[in-house]
Design a protein around this motif. Structure first.
Motif, PDB file in Angstrom:
ATOM      1  N   TYR A  11      -0.832   5.564  -5.334  1.00 27.16           N
ATOM      2  CA  TYR A  11      -0.982   4.667  -4.181  1.00 27.16           C
ATOM      3  C   TYR A  11      -2.421   4.725  -3.660  1.00 27.16           C
ATOM      4  O   TYR A  11      -3.089   3.702  -3.495  1.00 27.16           O
ATOM      5  CB  TYR A  11       0.025   5.077  -3.101  1.00 27.16           C
ATOM      6  N   THR A  64      -2.756  -5.082  -4.725  1.00 23.49           N
ATOM      7  CA  THR A  64      -1.948  -5.063  -3.494  1.00 23.49           C
ATOM      8  C   THR A  64      -0.473  -4.870  -3.820  1.00 23.49           C
ATOM      9  O   THR A  64       0.229  -4.061  -3.185  1.00 23.49           O
ATOM     10  CB  THR A  64      -2.161  -6.370  -2.696  1.00 23.49           C
ATOM     11  N   ILE A  65       0.003  -5.611  -4.837  1.00 23.53           N
ATOM     12  CA  ILE A  65       1.418  -5.495  -5.235  1.00 23.53           C
ATOM     13  C   ILE A  65       1.694  -4.081  -5.746  1.00 23.53           C
ATOM     14  O   ILE A  65       2.683  -3.440  -5.369  1.00 23.53           O
ATOM     15  CB  ILE A  65       1.757  -6.555  -6.324  1.00 23.53           C
ATOM     16  N   ASP A  73       1.925  -1.465  -3.014  1.00 24.11           N
ATOM     17  CA  ASP A  73       3.230  -1.516  -2.333  1.00 24.11           C
ATOM     18  C   ASP A  73       4.315  -0.808  -3.139  1.00 24.11           C
ATOM     19  O   ASP A  73       5.146  -0.090  -2.589  1.00 24.11           O
ATOM     20  CB  ASP A  73       3.640  -2.975  -2.080  1.00 24.11           C
ATOM     21  N   ASN A 101      -7.870  -4.192   4.699  1.00 24.97           N
ATOM     22  CA  ASN A 101      -6.633  -3.470   5.008  1.00 24.97           C
ATOM     23  C   ASN A 101      -6.573  -2.154   4.224  1.00 24.97           C
ATOM     24  O   ASN A 101      -6.223  -1.098   4.776  1.00 24.97           O
ATOM     25  CB  ASN A 101      -5.440  -4.369   4.681  1.00 24.97           C
ATOM     26  N   LYS A 128      -7.317  -8.251   2.093  1.00 23.48           N
ATOM     27  CA  LYS A 128      -6.608  -7.177   1.367  1.00 23.48           C
ATOM     28  C   LYS A 128      -7.459  -5.902   1.294  1.00 23.48           C
ATOM     29  O   LYS A 128      -6.967  -4.789   1.507  1.00 23.48           O
ATOM     30  CB  LYS A 128      -6.241  -7.639  -0.043  1.00 23.48           C
ATOM     31  N   ARG A 143       3.738   2.946  -3.053  1.00 26.68           N
ATOM     32  CA  ARG A 143       4.093   3.496  -1.745  1.00 26.68           C
ATOM     33  C   ARG A 143       5.613   3.611  -1.626  1.00 26.68           C
ATOM     34  O   ARG A 143       6.142   4.622  -1.176  1.00 26.68           O
ATOM     35  CB  ARG A 143       3.529   2.607  -0.633  1.00 26.68           C
ATOM     36  N   GLY A 144       6.307   2.552  -2.065  1.00 25.06           N
ATOM     37  CA  GLY A 144       7.776   2.542  -2.020  1.00 25.06           C
ATOM     38  C   GLY A 144       8.381   3.656  -2.851  1.00 25.06           C
ATOM     39  O   GLY A 144       9.389   4.258  -2.473  1.00 25.06           O
TER      40      GLY A 144
END
Length: 281
Positions: A38, A23-24, A27, A75, A72, A30-31
């Protein structure tokens, strides 16, 4: 290690911390706009969701750990389904719709009672339609219509796309006969009748909609092309009674005039044409 995935995820995909790490990472990727990494990380997360996943079996006696993973992974599945569906729409790519469908199916299998399940189910049917699996799409829209509680908007969308699916199936079967210059056989005609039934049911359920009138005209012209003017007339007359636009009214009236001429009824043709001219002015 594969696709630049950190060693912990590659070496220990079933580790308790794997969902947290993934999950981290997702992120971060994606950033940084690292799209491929991703998506690959979301895919790793999504694989933990199924009831038979390796990760789940390993941690089956840890309810809190499981619940955290599920939120998680669920999602991640939703993000992937939406992403591939969007790729399909933007790029017109069949394979993206095929991939999106697998994610929607996995979501529905995991939690058919979820608040978004209705959307997932409709999207799953759309994926079949846009990937040109029209027969299967027809069945998927039918199943969707029978879900029980479906919002009126989604019901209308499902009805409309189911009708389009049936039109594709009918056109496909018709093309074979056009090539050989023969009349459609009983199996092909059954496909037209299925299409017509859906158009009539749609018009009953959602009267006076512009796209419903388009479908009534479509049924009219499909029958005219087969020289079945009596059935065609029924659809053209219904189109005239369904609040048509001026263009739609012209098409329906033209069809009716053509039918009267074909039937050799000059007095009816004259009356209809006069009536039509009155409507136009």
């Amino acid at each position: 290690n594969d696709m630049g995935t950190p060693i912990q995820l590659t070496m220990y995909p079933a580790a308790k911390e794997a969902p947290e790490i993934a999950t981290i990472l997702a992120d971060v990727y994606r950033g940084n706009r690292q799209e491929a990494k991703y998506v690959a990380t979301l895919e790793r997360l999504s694989l933990m969701l199924p009831r038979s996943s390796v990760w789940r079996v390993r941690h089956k006696n840890e309810p809190n750990v499981l619940a955290s993973m599920e939120s998680k992974a669920l999602n991640a599945n939703q993000l992937l389904a939406g992403k591939f569906y969007e790729y399909g729409m933007v790029q017109g790519s069949q394979s993206s719709f095929e991939t999106a469908r697998t994610y929607y199916e996995s979501l529905l299998k995991f939690n058919p009672q979820h608040g978004d399940a209705e959307t997932w189910d409709l999207r799953r049917a759309h994926c079949l339609y846009f990937a040109n699996h029209w027969d299967e799409a027809d069945k998927a829209y039918e199943a969707f219509k029978l879900r029980g509680t479906v919002s009126p908007e989604n019901l209308e969308v499902a009805f409309y796309h189911q009708t389009l699916s049936r039109e594709k199936v009918w056109r496909q079967s018709l093309a074979k006969f056009d090539e050989s210059g023969t009349k459609p056989n009983a199996s092909s005609m059954a496909k037209l009748h299925k299409l017509q039934d859906n158009i009539s049911a749609f018009a009953d359920r959602f009267p006076n909609r512009g796209h419903v009138v388009d479908l009534l005209l479509l049924a009219g012209s499909a029958n005219r092309d087969l020289d079945d003017f009596s059935v065609a007339e029924g659809f053209w007359n219904r189109a005239l009674l369904s609040n048509p636009s001026p263009t739609q009214r012209t098409l329906a009236t033209r069809g009716l005039v053509q039918s009267k001429i074909k039937g050799g009824k000059p007095e009816e043709t004259l009356a209809l044409t006069r009536n039509y001219l009155k409507l136009e002015n």
